[in-house]
Design a protein around this motif. Structure first.
Motif, PDB file in Angstrom:
ATOM      1  N   ALA A 197     -41.156  65.912-110.599  1.00  0.00           N
ATOM      2  CA  ALA A 197     -39.825  65.755-109.937  1.00  0.00           C
ATOM      3  C   ALA A 197     -38.623  66.065-110.422  1.00  0.00           C
ATOM      4  O   ALA A 197     -37.679  66.908-110.310  1.00  0.00           O
ATOM      5  N   TYR A 198     -38.209  65.272-111.294  1.00  0.00           N
ATOM      6  CA  TYR A 198     -36.884  65.352-112.316  1.00  0.00           C
ATOM      7  C   TYR A 198     -36.621  66.218-113.197  1.00  0.00           C
ATOM      8  O   TYR A 198     -35.963  66.750-113.640  1.00  0.00           O
ATOM      9  N   TYR A 201     -30.700  64.000-106.015  1.00  0.00           N
ATOM     10  CA  TYR A 201     -31.580  64.405-107.245  1.00  0.00           C
ATOM     11  C   TYR A 201     -32.269  63.209-107.602  1.00  0.00           C
ATOM     12  O   TYR A 201     -33.614  63.241-107.712  1.00  0.00           O
ATOM     13  N   TRP A 202     -31.481  62.130-108.240  1.00  0.00           N
ATOM     14  CA  TRP A 202     -32.100  61.378-108.898  1.00  0.00           C
ATOM     15  C   TRP A 202     -32.828  60.244-107.861  1.00  0.00           C
ATOM     16  O   TRP A 202     -33.777  59.437-108.385  1.00  0.00           O
ATOM     17  N   SER A 262     -42.264  68.616-107.237  1.00  0.00           N
ATOM     18  CA  SER A 262     -42.862  67.148-107.489  1.00  0.00           C
ATOM     19  C   SER A 262     -44.343  67.245-107.801  1.00  0.00           C
ATOM     20  O   SER A 262     -44.492  65.835-108.546  1.00  0.00           O
ATOM     21  N   VAL A 275     -36.389  69.337-105.590  1.00  0.00           N
ATOM     22  CA  VAL A 275     -37.142  68.294-106.192  1.00  0.00           C
ATOM     23  C   VAL A 275     -38.610  68.431-105.523  1.00  0.00           C
ATOM     24  O   VAL A 275     -39.501  68.201-106.249  1.00  0.00           O
ATOM     25  N   SER A 283     -36.298  61.912-107.165  1.00  0.00           N
ATOM     26  CA  SER A 283     -36.853  62.099-108.347  1.00  0.00           C
ATOM     27  C   SER A 283     -37.508  60.435-108.749  1.00  0.00           C
ATOM     28  O   SER A 283     -38.508  60.469-109.059  1.00  0.00           O
ATOM     29  N   GLU A 296     -41.382  59.485-109.218  1.00  0.00           N
ATOM     30  CA  GLU A 296     -41.635  58.713-110.511  1.00  0.00           C
ATOM     31  C   GLU A 296     -42.269  57.621-110.353  1.00  0.00           C
ATOM     32  O   GLU A 296     -43.327  57.281-111.293  1.00  0.00           O
TER      33      GLU A 296
END
Length: 292
Positions: free
Chosen positions: A161-162, A40-41, A210, A206, A44, A48
């Protein structure tokens, strides 16, 4: 009192034993909850970076500009960040509790290879879609549930996204965490297969939030439920449309809540024309009053 103390010691011993055997870095039980968080991160962070670099080659594929996001979103990015971390903490905690309560759940269905996992994946997708459509639509149909719970997610009108899992903690627990547990048991997927399934579902979620719609994207071509499709739902004009997530759109088609992404622009033009007609009508009424 002594009986309570004995039971407590027994519970502590059970938890320690299970943790030592089933919650190590080499145990699939741990990675069922942990790997989706890692991905996930990671995904993301990629988007970002794109948001911050503003490269022309990628900017032309953004669904909305950063200026529009800042103007329309009703919640800060920092608040979203901490709320998603809270959801992930709850998600991992539920996974740990699930292991402590049922230490042998990964042994119930042994891994038999990717070919055998395909139908299990498909069933898990269908179950996840059905669960999320029902809960998601109920959150919209009930004014009380929407105001108290689901409205949090819709403070983010322009997605990024996040913020994909930015929800009220209760919704996060019910929609995603419990939905994952239901999909796991209903599909009969193996523990190792579920690691791949939950990680894939997380990445898909995600991508759907996004804010980018690239012309070449294998996932968007394979699954009709994509970033442009879900963006309709976050737009006030499509507020009661496109409840389906994260894979297919058949529930929206069957239950009359489908809206194609291309319909938003014509709808905006119609609203503009209606506003112009109202303005012209007002001007005509004003001219008539002047003549009188």
């Amino acid at each position: 009192m002594e009986a309570v103390a004995t039971a407590a010691r027994g519970l502590v011993h059970h938890c320690q034993t299970v943790a030592a055997q089933r919650l190590t870095l080499h145990s699939p039980e741990l990675w069922v909850s942990l790997l989706p968080v890692v991905f996930y991160w990671a995904v993301s962070a990629y988007f970002e970076v794109l948001d911050r670099l503003k490269l022309p080659a990628f900017e032309k594929h953004r669904l909305h500009s950063e200026q529009e996001a800042q103007a329309r979103n009703q919640v800060s990015r920092s608040h979203v960040f901490w709320r998603v971390l809270l959801q992930h903490a709850i998600q991992v905690a539920v996974g740990v509790l699930m292991t402590l309560a049922d230490p042998g759940f990964c042994d119930a269905k042994p891994w038999t290879g990717w070919l055998a996992a395909v139908p299990e994946f498909f069933v898990a997708m269908l179950v996840m879609d059905a669960w999320q459509y029902i809960i998601h639509r109920a959150m919209h149909e009930s004014k009380a549930l929407y105001n108290a719970i689901h409205s949090h997610h819709h403070r983010m009108i322009i997605c990024y996204a996040y913020g994909a899992l930015y929800n009220h903690p209760l919704e996060a627990l019910l929609l995603d965490t419990v939905g994952g547990v239901v999909s796991f048991y209903a599909s009969g997927i193996s523990c190792k297969g579920s690691i791949a399934f939950f990680t894939f579902s997380t990445v898909k979620t995600v991508l759907d939030h996004s804010g980018y719609r690239f012309p070449v994207n294998p996932l968007h071509g394979l699954f009709p439920n994509n970033a442009a499709y879900h963006d309709v739902h976050h737009d006030p004009r499509g507020f009661r449309k496109n409840y389906s997530q994260p894979y297919f759109t058949h529930w929206d088609w069957l239950l009359g809540t489908y809206m194609a992404p291309g319909e938003l622009k014509p709808l905006a033009i119609k609203q503009q024309q209606k506003q112009q007609q109202l303005q012209q009508s007002g001007q005509q009424d004003g001219d008539g009053k002047k003549e009188l």
